[in-house]
Design an enzyme around this catalytic site. Structure first.
Site, short mmCIF file in Angstrom:
data_model
loop_
_atom_site.label_atom_id
_atom_site.label_comp_id
_atom_site.label_asym_id
_atom_site.label_seq_id
_atom_site.Cartn_x
_atom_site.Cartn_y
_atom_site.Cartn_z
N ASN A 12 0.83 -1.20 0.00
CA ASN A 12 0.00 0.00 0.00
C ASN A 12 0.86 1.25 0.00
O ASN A 12 0.38 2.35 0.21
CB ASN A 12 -0.94 0.01 1.22
CG ASN A 12 -2.14 -0.89 0.98
OD1 ASN A 12 -2.72 -0.90 -0.08
ND2 ASN A 12 -2.48 -1.69 1.99
N ASN A 13 2.17 1.06 -0.20
CA ASN A 13 3.11 2.18 -0.23
C ASN A 13 2.91 2.94 -1.56
O ASN A 13 3.24 2.44 -2.64
CB ASN A 13 4.54 1.63 -0.10
CG ASN A 13 5.60 2.70 -0.15
OD1 ASN A 13 5.47 3.69 -0.87
ND2 ASN A 13 6.66 2.49 0.60
N GLU A 44 3.49 -12.27 7.15
CA GLU A 44 4.72 -12.43 7.94
C GLU A 44 5.91 -12.68 7.02
O GLU A 44 5.89 -13.60 6.20
CB GLU A 44 4.57 -13.60 8.89
CG GLU A 44 4.59 -13.16 10.35
CD GLU A 44 4.72 -14.35 11.26
OE1 GLU A 44 5.82 -14.56 11.79
OE2 GLU A 44 3.71 -15.05 11.42
N ASP A 73 10.66 -6.71 -2.05
CA ASP A 73 11.25 -6.76 -0.72
C ASP A 73 12.60 -6.08 -0.81
O ASP A 73 13.38 -6.35 -1.73
CB ASP A 73 11.38 -8.19 -0.20
CG ASP A 73 11.58 -8.17 1.30
OD1 ASP A 73 10.69 -7.68 2.01
OD2 ASP A 73 12.65 -8.60 1.78
N PHE A 154 11.96 8.20 2.00
CA PHE A 154 11.45 7.57 3.22
C PHE A 154 12.56 6.73 3.83
O PHE A 154 13.66 6.61 3.26
CB PHE A 154 10.21 6.72 2.90
CG PHE A 154 10.50 5.48 2.10
CD1 PHE A 154 10.69 5.54 0.74
CD2 PHE A 154 10.60 4.23 2.73
CE1 PHE A 154 10.98 4.40 0.00
CE2 PHE A 154 10.87 3.08 1.99
CZ PHE A 154 11.06 3.17 0.63
N LYS A 177 16.10 9.93 -7.79
CA LYS A 177 16.30 8.67 -7.04
C LYS A 177 15.87 7.46 -7.88
O LYS A 177 16.58 6.47 -7.96
CB LYS A 177 15.53 8.72 -5.72
CG LYS A 177 15.69 7.45 -4.91
CD LYS A 177 14.85 7.41 -3.65
CE LYS A 177 14.78 5.98 -3.12
NZ LYS A 177 13.83 5.81 -2.04
N HIS A 182 17.75 1.05 -6.25
CA HIS A 182 17.64 -0.41 -6.25
C HIS A 182 16.29 -0.84 -6.85
O HIS A 182 16.23 -1.72 -7.69
CB HIS A 182 17.80 -0.91 -4.82
CG HIS A 182 17.01 -0.16 -3.79
ND1 HIS A 182 16.94 1.21 -3.77
CD2 HIS A 182 16.20 -0.58 -2.77
CE1 HIS A 182 16.16 1.59 -2.77
NE2 HIS A 182 15.69 0.53 -2.16
P1 IMP Z 1 9.99 -3.29 2.66
O1 IMP Z 1 10.60 -4.15 1.63
O2 IMP Z 1 8.94 -2.35 2.13
O3 IMP Z 1 9.55 -4.07 3.88
O4 IMP Z 1 11.12 -2.29 3.13
C1 IMP Z 1 12.10 -2.66 4.02
C2 IMP Z 1 12.73 -1.47 4.68
O5 IMP Z 1 13.95 -1.19 4.01
C3 IMP Z 1 11.94 -0.18 4.66
O6 IMP Z 1 11.06 -0.09 5.73
C4 IMP Z 1 13.07 0.84 4.80
O7 IMP Z 1 13.48 0.94 6.13
C5 IMP Z 1 14.19 0.19 4.01
N1 IMP Z 1 14.15 0.65 2.62
C6 IMP Z 1 13.84 -0.08 1.52
N2 IMP Z 1 13.91 0.67 0.40
C7 IMP Z 1 14.26 1.90 0.82
C8 IMP Z 1 14.46 3.13 0.12
O8 IMP Z 1 14.32 3.26 -1.10
N3 IMP Z 1 14.82 4.17 0.89
C9 IMP Z 1 14.97 4.11 2.25
N4 IMP Z 1 14.77 3.00 2.94
C10 IMP Z 1 14.41 1.89 2.24
#
Ligand code: IMP
Length: 196
Positions: A12-13, A44, A73, A154, A177, A182
């Protein structure tokens, strides 16, 4: 190009969703978020690698909805911390940690350490309703700053000095960015895989 599938993004990001729509929009008839389909689930993340967690999330949502599902992820890997926080990036300072806590913990762990090299890595997984899974990985390199720089982005963005941009992701615009990030790189690779 013939669009044959709908796609649901296991997130939902809003930043991620916009970026995914921009890059992969041509390949799918409709792209939905979880909230578009009124799905409210906590999946989970029990995997030990980005690949495992991305697949867990995409598979879960594809099985739940019957729609092709995409997940991302991602996390930060710091050389001097043997790759930590890695898959634990979101909960580095504890299960209920927020961005502030996580950034503070990272600065504390790196106090007095001069090797500040780090990378952000993202793995995108797509799971089709027939069980077929494809993944793509992207990595971007930089170093961890001594203090926060900028408010954009973020998570760890204000602490990550990008080698490509020669400034922190917290200062960079989202366009800047996305070109080197990545997630941007993993999505471009996924686009190539879908084009084959
Ligand atoms: P998820 O894959 O959405 O669970 O992200 C894992 C965590 O990695 C996020 O909550 C951030 O703390 C960090 N993270 C992943 N991608 C980024 C980014 O592009 N910028 C900053 N932090 C990131």
């Amino acid at each position: 190009m013939t669009k044959i599938n709908d796609l649901i993004i296991a997130s939902n990001n809003q930043n991620k969703i916009r970026e995914i729509k921009e890059i992969l929009g041509d390949f799918f008839t409709n792209i939905y978020s979880l909230s578009d389909k009124n799905i409210n689930v906590e999946i989970e993340e029990t995997g030990l690698t980005f690949e495992e967690n991305a697949i867990i999330k995409a598979k879960y949502i594809a099985e739940l909805t019957g729609i092709t599902a995409l997940s991302d992820d991602s996390g930060l890997e710091v050389n001097a911390l043997d790759g930590k926080p890695g898959v634990y990036s979101a909960r580095y300072a504890g299960e209920k940690a927020n961005t502030e806590n996580n950034n503070a913990k990272l600065l504390k762990e790196l106090e007095g350490i001069t090797d500040r090299r780090a990378n952000f890595t993202s793995v995108i997984a797509i799971c089709y309703p027939n069980g077929k899974i494809i993944t793509a990985r992207g990595t971007t390199y930089g170093r961890i700053l001594e203090k926060l720089e900028g408010n954009n982005g973020f998570g760890y963005d204000p602490l990550f000095f990008s080698n490509d941009l020669q400034k922190s992701f917290g200062i960079a615009t989202s366009e800047e960015k996305n070109k080197v990030s990545h997630r941007g790189l993993a999505l471009q690779k996924m686009k190539e895989l879908l084009s084959k």
